[in-house]
Write a protein that holds these residues in place. Structure first.
Motif, PDB file in Angstrom:
ATOM      1  N   SER A 129       0.943  -1.231   0.105  1.00 47.34           N
ATOM      2  CA  SER A 129       0.267  -0.076  -0.206  1.00 47.34           C
ATOM      3  C   SER A 129       0.377   1.387  -0.229  1.00 47.34           C
ATOM      4  O   SER A 129       1.000   2.207  -0.666  1.00 47.34           O
ATOM      5  CB  SER A 129      -0.721  -0.115   1.514  1.00 47.34           C
ATOM      6  N   VAL A 130       1.838   1.019   1.129  1.00 49.93           N
ATOM      7  CA  VAL A 130       2.670   2.133   1.209  1.00 49.93           C
ATOM      8  C   VAL A 130       4.125   2.448  -0.547  1.00 49.93           C
ATOM      9  O   VAL A 130       3.625   4.139  -0.775  1.00 49.93           O
ATOM     10  CB  VAL A 130       3.719   1.738   2.066  1.00 49.93           C
ATOM     11  N   VAL A 131       3.889   1.235  -0.981  1.00 50.24           N
ATOM     12  CA  VAL A 131       4.448   2.055  -2.627  1.00 50.24           C
ATOM     13  C   VAL A 131       3.833   2.207  -3.231  1.00 50.24           C
ATOM     14  O   VAL A 131       3.844   2.696  -4.241  1.00 50.24           O
ATOM     15  CB  VAL A 131       5.049  -0.089  -2.315  1.00 50.24           C
ATOM     16  N   LEU A 132       2.050   1.851  -3.911  1.00 53.95           N
ATOM     17  CA  LEU A 132       1.327   2.402  -4.383  1.00 53.95           C
ATOM     18  C   LEU A 132       1.344   3.636  -4.668  1.00 53.95           C
ATOM     19  O   LEU A 132       1.090   4.285  -5.185  1.00 53.95           O
ATOM     20  CB  LEU A 132       0.090   1.303  -4.221  1.00 53.95           C
ATOM     21  N   PHE A 133       1.239   4.602  -3.311  1.00 53.15           N
ATOM     22  CA  PHE A 133       0.721   5.390  -2.615  1.00 53.15           C
ATOM     23  C   PHE A 133       1.765   6.011  -3.514  1.00 53.15           C
ATOM     24  O   PHE A 133       1.994   7.288  -4.121  1.00 53.15           O
ATOM     25  CB  PHE A 133       0.331   5.861  -1.341  1.00 53.15           C
ATOM     26  N   PHE A 134       3.125   5.986  -2.703  1.00 51.12           N
ATOM     27  CA  PHE A 134       4.718   6.379  -3.054  1.00 51.12           C
ATOM     28  C   PHE A 134       4.322   6.692  -4.993  1.00 51.12           C
ATOM     29  O   PHE A 134       4.591   7.819  -5.645  1.00 51.12           O
ATOM     30  CB  PHE A 134       5.814   6.320  -2.774  1.00 51.12           C
ATOM     31  N   ALA A 135       4.194   5.461  -5.280  1.00 56.70           N
ATOM     32  CA  ALA A 135       4.727   5.768  -6.995  1.00 56.70           C
ATOM     33  C   ALA A 135       3.019   6.650  -7.323  1.00 56.70           C
ATOM     34  O   ALA A 135       3.785   6.938  -8.418  1.00 56.70           O
ATOM     35  CB  ALA A 135       4.346   4.347  -7.444  1.00 56.70           C
ATOM     36  N   THR A 136       1.730   6.352  -6.736  1.00 50.71           N
ATOM     37  CA  THR A 136       1.380   7.285  -7.651  1.00 50.71           C
ATOM     38  C   THR A 136       1.174   8.247  -7.420  1.00 50.71           C
ATOM     39  O   THR A 136       1.571   9.596  -8.659  1.00 50.71           O
ATOM     40  CB  THR A 136      -0.145   7.102  -6.870  1.00 50.71           C
ATOM     41  N   LEU A 137       2.513   9.115  -6.834  1.00 49.33           N
ATOM     42  CA  LEU A 137       2.500  10.499  -6.078  1.00 49.33           C
ATOM     43  C   LEU A 137       3.452  10.736  -7.365  1.00 49.33           C
ATOM     44  O   LEU A 137       3.665  12.101  -7.782  1.00 49.33           O
ATOM     45  CB  LEU A 137       2.804  10.949  -4.848  1.00 49.33           C
ATOM     46  N   LEU A 138       5.045   9.695  -7.330  1.00 49.26           N
ATOM     47  CA  LEU A 138       5.783  10.123  -7.951  1.00 49.26           C
ATOM     48  C   LEU A 138       5.448  10.266  -9.705  1.00 49.26           C
ATOM     49  O   LEU A 138       5.672  11.185 -10.519  1.00 49.26           O
ATOM     50  CB  LEU A 138       6.663   9.086  -7.656  1.00 49.26           C
ATOM     51  N   ASP A 167       3.004  11.368 -10.125  1.00 49.41           N
ATOM     52  CA  ASP A 167       2.447  12.974 -11.353  1.00 49.41           C
ATOM     53  C   ASP A 167       3.441  13.597 -10.978  1.00 49.41           C
ATOM     54  O   ASP A 167       3.351  14.590 -12.216  1.00 49.41           O
ATOM     55  CB  ASP A 167       0.751  13.018  -9.803  1.00 49.41           C
ATOM     56  N   ALA A 168       4.108  13.514 -10.227  1.00 45.81           N
ATOM     57  CA  ALA A 168       5.344  14.422 -10.522  1.00 45.81           C
ATOM     58  C   ALA A 168       5.714  14.230 -11.022  1.00 45.81           C
ATOM     59  O   ALA A 168       6.561  15.900 -11.660  1.00 45.81           O
ATOM     60  CB  ALA A 168       6.244  14.321  -9.123  1.00 45.81           C
ATOM     61  N   HIS A 214       8.004  17.043 -16.549  1.00 46.04           N
ATOM     62  CA  HIS A 214       8.017  17.193 -18.294  1.00 46.04           C
ATOM     63  C   HIS A 214       6.926  17.642 -18.875  1.00 46.04           C
ATOM     64  O   HIS A 214       6.945  17.185 -19.925  1.00 46.04           O
ATOM     65  CB  HIS A 214       8.512  15.194 -18.104  1.00 46.04           C
ATOM     66  N   GLY A 215       6.130  18.595 -18.098  1.00 49.24           N
ATOM     67  CA  GLY A 215       4.689  18.719 -19.112  1.00 49.24           C
ATOM     68  C   GLY A 215       4.059  17.548 -19.658  1.00 49.24           C
ATOM     69  O   GLY A 215       3.413  17.935 -20.785  1.00 49.24           O
ATOM     70  N   ALA A 216       3.844  15.988 -18.967  1.00 46.34           N
ATOM     71  CA  ALA A 216       3.120  15.342 -20.210  1.00 46.34           C
ATOM     72  C   ALA A 216       1.878  15.319 -19.218  1.00 46.34           C
ATOM     73  O   ALA A 216       1.708  15.705 -18.523  1.00 46.34           O
ATOM     74  CB  ALA A 216       4.165  13.858 -19.153  1.00 46.34           C
ATOM     75  N   TRP A 219       3.791   1.390 -15.787  1.00 45.06           N
ATOM     76  CA  TRP A 219       5.107   2.999 -15.391  1.00 45.06           C
ATOM     77  C   TRP A 219       6.067   3.333 -15.627  1.00 45.06           C
ATOM     78  O   TRP A 219       6.646   4.086 -16.143  1.00 45.06           O
ATOM     79  CB  TRP A 219       4.357   3.227 -14.284  1.00 45.06           C
ATOM     80  N   PHE A 220       7.027   2.056 -15.884  1.00 45.56           N
ATOM     81  CA  PHE A 220       8.065   2.181 -15.908  1.00 45.56           C
ATOM     82  C   PHE A 220       8.376   2.402 -17.390  1.00 45.56           C
ATOM     83  O   PHE A 220       9.328   3.077 -17.869  1.00 45.56           O
ATOM     84  CB  PHE A 220       9.199   1.064 -15.432  1.00 45.56           C
ATOM     85  N   ARG A 221       7.394   1.935 -18.333  1.00 44.68           N
ATOM     86  CA  ARG A 221       7.816   2.626 -19.855  1.00 44.68           C
ATOM     87  C   ARG A 221       7.207   3.536 -20.083  1.00 44.68           C
ATOM     88  O   ARG A 221       7.676   4.283 -20.854  1.00 44.68           O
ATOM     89  CB  ARG A 221       6.819   1.494 -20.564  1.00 44.68           C
ATOM     90  N   GLU A 222       6.348   4.795 -19.175  1.00 41.09           N
ATOM     91  CA  GLU A 222       5.712   5.577 -19.424  1.00 41.09           C
ATOM     92  C   GLU A 222       7.033   6.438 -18.892  1.00 41.09           C
ATOM     93  O   GLU A 222       7.171   7.349 -19.895  1.00 41.09           O
ATOM     94  CB  GLU A 222       4.367   5.725 -18.768  1.00 41.09           C
ATOM     95  N   MET A 223       7.578   6.617 -17.736  1.00 41.07           N
ATOM     96  CA  MET A 223       8.651   7.667 -17.191  1.00 41.07           C
ATOM     97  C   MET A 223       9.945   7.046 -18.450  1.00 41.07           C
ATOM     98  O   MET A 223      10.640   8.160 -18.806  1.00 41.07           O
ATOM     99  CB  MET A 223       8.684   6.872 -15.716  1.00 41.07           C
TER     100      MET A 223
END
Length: 249
Positions: A159-168, A170-171, A176-178, A240-244
């Motif tokens: 749960s903590v990792v999922l919450f952190f990943a969601t915020l990361l 978005d940031a 990068h204006g994406a 998400w890794f591919r998107e980043m």
């Protein structure tokens, strides 16, 4: 009150209708959060607006409800009344968590301090809820001591990792204006997807505590949500890794 802050006009029902037409995007939101919690939060935000409460005050109310429920989970023996109390407090806290952002929009926009406070409360509740369950299981011997006691620890990590990943995510998108593909193309939020990701929904987790009075059922229902959330995180991390990786191209 600052001049820039909007003042209540009309009735609470009028304010609810205003909020209904000014909701943030539902893309990616699980079913309970999208179809139930936002509507509850809308009503609470309208009531808070007419009561001249600030968004930070609503965040505080959310925290009191949520952490009272978490304390009950750790300190009171599991039973049907305990489960009902915990579920109601968590559901109410979650609804107020939705209300603070909606209230901020009604008042003309939020503040960085308010957003920081909201996220800090969210982070604390996500990490502590599962640990409180672990304490309750251990203190009252709710389950056989052994592998079952590892489950809340694992769920807390996921749960903590999922919450952190969601915020990361978005940031990094903002940096990068994406935008997500759905936002860029104007794609309508998928109801089917909202239903499929329901196991990851914090609101569904709140409701599962209604089963706390049944030791033969609740641990398995909780385990099912843990497995669903872990599976979603594993699959989403690949995407998400591919998107980043595409953000720097």
């Amino acid at each position: 009150m600052p001049a820039s802050v909007a003042r209540p006009e009309g009735t609470v029902a009028d304010t609810v209708r205003r909020l209904a037409g000014a909701q943030k995007g539902a893309q990616g939101a699980p079913a309970y959060s999208r179809f139930v919690n936002r509507k509850l939060g809308r009503v609470l935000a309208a009531l808070a607006f007419h009561a001249r409460l600030t968004p930070n005050a609503v965040t505080g109310i959310s925290a009191v409800c949520t952490f009272t429920g978490i304390a009950v989970l750790a300190l009171v023996p599991p039973s049907w009344p305990t489960g009902l109390t915990v579920a109601l407090l968590l559901v109410l806290g979650y609804a107020f968590d939705s209300a603070d952002g909606q209230l901020a929009r009604l008042r003309g926009g939020g503040s960085p301090a308010g957003e920081w406070l909201d996220h800090m409360v969210d982070a604390l509740k996500i990490a502590s809820l599962h640990l409180a369950l672990l304490i309750g299981w251990y203190r009252f011997e709710y389950v056989e001591r052994g592998s079952w006691l590892l489950l809340p620890l694992a769920f807390s990590v996921v749960s903590v990792v999922l919450f952190f990943a969601t915020l990361l995510n978005d940031a990094l998108r903002a940096q990068h204006g994406a935008r997500t593909r759905a936002v860029a193309t104007g794609e309508r939020p998928s109801v089917l997807r909202s239903l499929l990701v329901a196991p990851t929904d914090y609101g569904v987790l709140c409701l599962v505590f209604l089963l706390l009075g049944t030791p033969r059922v609740f641990p398995w229902a909780y385990a099912l949500l843990a497995a669903g959330t872990a599976g979603y995180l594993a699959l989403a991390c690949v995407r998400w890794f591919r998107e980043m990786g595409r953000l720097t191209r």
